[in-house]
Scaffold this motif. Structure first.
Motif, PDB file in Angstrom:
ATOM      1  N   PRO A  77       0.725  -1.503  -0.741  1.00  0.00           N
ATOM      2  CA  PRO A  77      -0.068   0.057   0.107  1.00  0.00           C
ATOM      3  C   PRO A  77       0.460   1.486   0.269  1.00  0.00           C
ATOM      4  O   PRO A  77       0.415   2.098  -0.453  1.00  0.00           O
ATOM      5  N   GLU A  78       1.947   1.062   0.822  1.00  0.00           N
ATOM      6  CA  GLU A  78       3.131   2.735   1.266  1.00  0.00           C
ATOM      7  C   GLU A  78       3.493   2.815  -0.550  1.00  0.00           C
ATOM      8  O   GLU A  78       3.695   3.952  -1.665  1.00  0.00           O
ATOM      9  N   LEU A  79       4.199   1.486  -1.053  1.00  0.00           N
ATOM     10  CA  LEU A  79       4.764   1.408  -2.373  1.00  0.00           C
ATOM     11  C   LEU A  79       3.587   2.234  -3.404  1.00  0.00           C
ATOM     12  O   LEU A  79       3.798   3.231  -4.036  1.00  0.00           O
ATOM     13  N   LEU A  80       2.706   1.428  -2.958  1.00  0.00           N
ATOM     14  CA  LEU A  80       1.667   2.375  -4.853  1.00  0.00           C
ATOM     15  C   LEU A  80       1.107   3.928  -3.979  1.00  0.00           C
ATOM     16  O   LEU A  80       1.077   4.558  -5.139  1.00  0.00           O
ATOM     17  N   ASP A  81       1.444   4.393  -3.685  1.00  0.00           N
ATOM     18  CA  ASP A  81       1.436   5.457  -2.756  1.00  0.00           C
ATOM     19  C   ASP A  81       2.684   6.725  -3.311  1.00  0.00           C
ATOM     20  O   ASP A  81       2.790   7.456  -3.918  1.00  0.00           O
ATOM     21  N   TYR A  82       3.340   6.129  -3.324  1.00  0.00           N
ATOM     22  CA  TYR A  82       5.310   6.456  -3.334  1.00  0.00           C
ATOM     23  C   TYR A  82       5.241   6.603  -5.164  1.00  0.00           C
ATOM     24  O   TYR A  82       5.512   7.375  -5.593  1.00  0.00           O
ATOM     25  N   LEU A  83       4.708   5.573  -5.132  1.00  0.00           N
ATOM     26  CA  LEU A  83       4.891   5.128  -7.304  1.00  0.00           C
ATOM     27  C   LEU A  83       3.790   6.958  -8.166  1.00  0.00           C
ATOM     28  O   LEU A  83       4.673   7.249  -8.753  1.00  0.00           O
ATOM     29  N   ASN A  84       2.399   6.691  -6.791  1.00  0.00           N
ATOM     30  CA  ASN A  84       1.876   7.555  -7.115  1.00  0.00           C
ATOM     31  C   ASN A  84       2.697   9.001  -7.667  1.00  0.00           C
ATOM     32  O   ASN A  84       1.925   9.963  -8.666  1.00  0.00           O
ATOM     33  N   PHE A  85       3.202   8.968  -7.035  1.00  0.00           N
ATOM     34  CA  PHE A  85       3.802  10.990  -6.073  1.00  0.00           C
ATOM     35  C   PHE A  85       5.252  10.262  -7.308  1.00  0.00           C
ATOM     36  O   PHE A  85       5.512  11.959  -8.081  1.00  0.00           O
ATOM     37  N   LEU A  86       5.653   9.802  -7.079  1.00  0.00           N
ATOM     38  CA  LEU A  86       7.396   9.630  -8.471  1.00  0.00           C
ATOM     39  C   LEU A  86       6.029   9.810  -9.859  1.00  0.00           C
ATOM     40  O   LEU A  86       6.864  10.685 -10.974  1.00  0.00           O
ATOM     41  N   ILE A 104       3.666  -3.658 -10.367  1.00  0.00           N
ATOM     42  CA  ILE A 104       3.270  -2.611 -10.848  1.00  0.00           C
ATOM     43  C   ILE A 104       3.006  -1.470 -11.227  1.00  0.00           C
ATOM     44  O   ILE A 104       2.158  -1.294 -11.414  1.00  0.00           O
ATOM     45  N   ALA A 105       4.782  -0.911 -11.275  1.00  0.00           N
ATOM     46  CA  ALA A 105       4.654   0.218 -12.140  1.00  0.00           C
ATOM     47  C   ALA A 105       4.190   0.245 -13.144  1.00  0.00           C
ATOM     48  O   ALA A 105       3.474   0.699 -14.298  1.00  0.00           O
ATOM     49  N   ARG A 106       4.389  -1.013 -14.229  1.00  0.00           N
ATOM     50  CA  ARG A 106       4.642  -1.706 -15.568  1.00  0.00           C
ATOM     51  C   ARG A 106       2.643  -1.645 -16.220  1.00  0.00           C
ATOM     52  O   ARG A 106       1.998  -0.928 -16.827  1.00  0.00           O
ATOM     53  N   MET A 389      -3.863   9.012  -4.422  1.00  0.00           N
ATOM     54  CA  MET A 389      -4.680   8.119  -5.081  1.00  0.00           C
ATOM     55  C   MET A 389      -5.981   7.668  -4.339  1.00  0.00           C
ATOM     56  O   MET A 389      -6.280   7.208  -3.497  1.00  0.00           O
ATOM     57  N   ASN A 390      -6.882   7.069  -4.954  1.00  0.00           N
ATOM     58  CA  ASN A 390      -8.057   7.402  -4.635  1.00  0.00           C
ATOM     59  C   ASN A 390      -8.440   5.667  -3.947  1.00  0.00           C
ATOM     60  O   ASN A 390      -7.608   4.818  -4.235  1.00  0.00           O
ATOM     61  N   PHE A 391      -9.285   5.350  -3.431  1.00  0.00           N
ATOM     62  CA  PHE A 391      -9.237   4.805  -2.089  1.00  0.00           C
ATOM     63  C   PHE A 391      -8.901   2.940  -2.289  1.00  0.00           C
ATOM     64  O   PHE A 391      -8.847   2.375  -2.413  1.00  0.00           O
ATOM     65  N   GLY A 392     -10.774   3.056  -3.509  1.00  0.00           N
ATOM     66  CA  GLY A 392     -11.062   2.093  -4.372  1.00  0.00           C
ATOM     67  C   GLY A 392     -10.558   2.164  -5.315  1.00  0.00           C
ATOM     68  O   GLY A 392     -10.407   0.538  -5.237  1.00  0.00           O
ATOM     69  N   HIS A 393      -9.943   2.639  -5.790  1.00  0.00           N
ATOM     70  CA  HIS A 393      -8.796   2.265  -6.608  1.00  0.00           C
ATOM     71  C   HIS A 393      -7.573   1.409  -6.815  1.00  0.00           C
ATOM     72  O   HIS A 393      -7.606   1.067  -6.734  1.00  0.00           O
ATOM     73  N   LYS A 394      -7.272   1.869  -5.686  1.00  0.00           N
ATOM     74  CA  LYS A 394      -6.117   1.328  -4.405  1.00  0.00           C
ATOM     75  C   LYS A 394      -5.942  -0.077  -4.241  1.00  0.00           C
ATOM     76  O   LYS A 394      -5.501  -1.271  -4.773  1.00  0.00           O
TER      77      LYS A 394
END
Length: 659
Positions: A77-86, A104-106, A389-394
């Motif tokens: 979950p933290e990684l998703l926020d991180y990638l979203n920011f980058l 996840i990134a691709r 990130m939208n919570f539902g999307h996450k």
């Protein structure tokens, strides 16, 4: 006209950022506070990254982010926020190790540019081409390559290549070192390496630096790299000072821009304050690549005397105010650092104030810095205005990575590396036998013998972790020969080895193809992997957090703490070592690879009931470093089935945890 390679500099603090810009970097790489392989560096906040991106843009400098560690499942979950920011920040590339992070990134952040870290262990054109096929734009190649191998990889692959040209070297292949993890749960793959290769080891009753490599320096090869089409020349050193970054940047900038100024460039490197230098496999000076000292800096001389608050130094170089001196206290591991304020020359000696430090006569003196250049030490921590990130999307992404529980009957897999073991194995009592043979043993192996043909559905051919460029064809032909004889089961040690195996074969990934999260497991299954294995350094907490419970759990094994192409200077026939924590070790040399393994095995046989309760049912028993014994396979398996402890043994990180 040949394209000039990019000069890529490390940035671990504000000073080194400004130093890289002033020194002539084309690009920089840095880590934020999480998920990077230099956890001990200061690193940067999200706000500081925004400032860096603005400043770098003014100087036409690209910014790459290191996301080059393995990621635990509960960190996704933290990684998703991180990638979203980058993704929103607009960084120019992300350097990654974990195939789960790649997936996840691709899949969910397709605009991010991805680079394969040297931690991914790419060391041949098969690895480079596989990465390119997966949409990775650049591969950071293993540091152990020869010049000939690099030339062939550049010729046979389309992906951009990045090569380390300067800085510290690891004894073990990057991404394959388990020593720090084994000795204290601080994994190199998690960015927390405690540098065990820099310590002393006792062999033949004497303490020695056996794995302590000199620093890499390839400035003589800069023009060769340009001719062969290397895309990026990378300097190591995110833990280093701004003055190191500046001097090294200046030196390689000079060599890149004007070949005739190579001597001038080398003079700049003489004061990089690193260790002794080696060109390693690229320069064919492997025999002299081990350093007798761990100390970094320029050796000046020794302390002649200490009187009151002053000490006198005998030095071949003039000592000046602003020098940072490092003193190594004789017969100890202790070091003291003194910044020189004033110097008095007396009778050919340099007299300075001790600054209250406990320095002794005969201490060796090293120059560790010169305050002749200054760089800003602060970076504006800009406010960030990015859409979370939208919570539902996450949640949708997290759910897509999971799988439904599958509970099946237990399966037992064994691994052996010699024909002698093969004679002792009862294949009726196992679900699969992994043959991890050397080239010599494969030449003696006949897949057509009746015993092998009878159990061909249980025989798995295992490929090694390191396949040098010229051996690609050998292993392709080995696979083909096995398939012709009806053996269609293969174990791969690097994900790219999928490309060596024809269709309609069963592929298992071993513990070197890391699964620390559901995303990695999902990706491997999408790639056609039948069964994956969990890493040897995983802990129970991380293991039990996975929804993919159909992997193979390593139950009994001797972990390869160092896996290296570099031979070590020990007397023949004397393969026992002891480290400074009293861990007893053994050395093995096979297929041109040195492996250092503990004398005591890892066993979690007593946890079989706990594993079963948590949904795991596939187990591996590895006898590669075990003396051949007729009843050992039966004994170990029965202990696991009864959930009984095997002694002597330890549990690696399983109980104590992996940080």
């Amino acid at each position: 006209m040949m394209q000039k390679p990019e000069l890529l500099l490390p940035v671990g603090n504000p000073e080194s950022f400004y130093a890289a810009l002033r020194g002539g970097a084309d690009a920089i790489y840095l880590g934020l506070k999480q998920f990077n392989a230099r956890g001990r560096a200061k690193n940067f906040t999200n706000g500081q990254l925004i400032t860096i991106l603005k400043e770098a843009k003014k100087n036409n400098v690209l910014v790459y982010i290191t996301l080059n560690t393995v990621v635990k499942n509960n960190e996704i979950p933290e990684l998703l926020d991180y990638l979203n920011f980058l993704n929103q920040a607009g960084v120019h590339g992300i350097i990654l190790q974990d195939w789960g992070v790649y997936f996840i990134a691709r899949s969910f952040f397709p605009n991010l540019v991805l680079h394969a870290s040297t931690q991914m262990g790419i060391h041949n054109s098969t690895g480079a081409n596989y990465a390119q096929k997966k949409g990775i734009e650049r591969v950071v190649l293993a540091r152990e390559l020869t010049l000939g191998e690099l030339t062939k990889i550049c010729k046979k692959s389309k992906v951009e290549t990045e090569v380390f040209i300067h800085g510290a070297l690891c004894y073990s292949f990057s991404g394959m070192c388990l020593y720090s993890s084994y000795a204290g749960g601080r994994g190199a793959n998690r960015g927390l390496c405690t540098q065990p290769c820099r310590r002393t080891y006792t062999a033949t009753n004497s303490k020695q630096f056996l794995f302590n490599l000199k620093d890499n320096q390839l400035i003589d090869l800069v023009s060769r790299f340009q001719k062969m089409g290397v895309s990026s020349l990378k300097v190591e050193g995110r833990m280093k000072s701004g003055e190191y970054t500046y001097r090294v940047a200046q030196a390689y900038r000079t060599a890149l821009d004007n070949e005739v100024k190579l001597t001038e460039a080398k003079e700049l490197l003489a004061l990089d304050f690193g260790r002794e230098k080696t060109a390693y496999f690229m320069g064919k000076d492997v025999k002299t690549a081990i350093a007798e000292k761990t100390v970094a800096g320029v050796y000046l001389g020794k302390v002649s005397r200490v009187k009151g608050e002053y000490l006198s130094i005998s030095s071949h170089m003039k000592i000046e105010p602003g020098f940072r001196l490092r003193f190594h206290i004789p017969n100890t591991e202790k070091q003291e650092t003194v910044k020189v304020r004033e110097v008095v020359e007396e009778n050919g000696l340099y007299k300075i104030h001790t600054a209250g430090k406990q320095v002794k006569p005969n201490s060796e003196v090293y120059l560790s810095g010169i305050s002749d250049v200054k760089f800003p030490s602060k970076l504006d921590d800009a406010r960030t205005h990015f859409k979370p990130m939208n919570f539902g999307h996450k949640q949708k992404i997290l759910n897509a990575l999971k799988t439904k529980k599958s509970s099946k009957k237990e399966e037992y897999y064994f691994r052996i590396n010699s024909m002698e073991w093969l004679k002792k194995m009862n294949l009726n009592e196992m679900d699969g036998l992994f043959l991890a043979f050397s080239k010599i043993t494969w030449s003696r192996f006949d897949p057509e013998v009746p015993f092998i043909q009878k159990f061909k559905d249980k025989i798995f051919i295992e490929l090694p972790k390191f396949i040098q460029q010229d051996a690609n064809q050998y292993y392709r032909e080995l696979v083909s020969r096995m398939v012709k004889s009806g053996i269609r089961n293969f174990v791969i040690s690097h994900l790219s080895q999928i490309d060596l195996i024809p269709p309609k074969c069963r592929i298992v990934t071993n513990e070197n193809v890391y699964v620390f999260n559901d995303a990695a497991a999902k990706f491997y299954k999408n790639e056609g992997v039948s069964i994956f294995s969990y890493p040897q350094e995983i802990d129970f907490e991380s293991l039990f957090s996975l929804s993919h419970k159909d992997g193979i759990v390593p139950m009994y094994f001797y972990p390869e703490l160092f896996h290296s192409r570099m031979p070590i200077a020990m007397k023949e026939g004397d393969d026992e070592l002891v480290d400074d924590m009293n861990i007893k070790l053994q050395r093995f040399r096979r297929n041109g690879i040195t492996s250092i393994v503990p004398q005591v095995p890892v066993s979690i046989s007593q946890s079989r009931n706990k594993l079963q309760k948590n949904g795991f049912y596939r187990y591996l028993i590895d006898f590669c470093y075990e003396p051949v014994s007729k009843h050992r396979a039966k004994t170990v398996k029965s202990r696991i089935m009864r959930s009984e402890q095997i002694q002597p043994s330890n549990t690696f990180n399983f109980n104590k945890g992996l940080k």
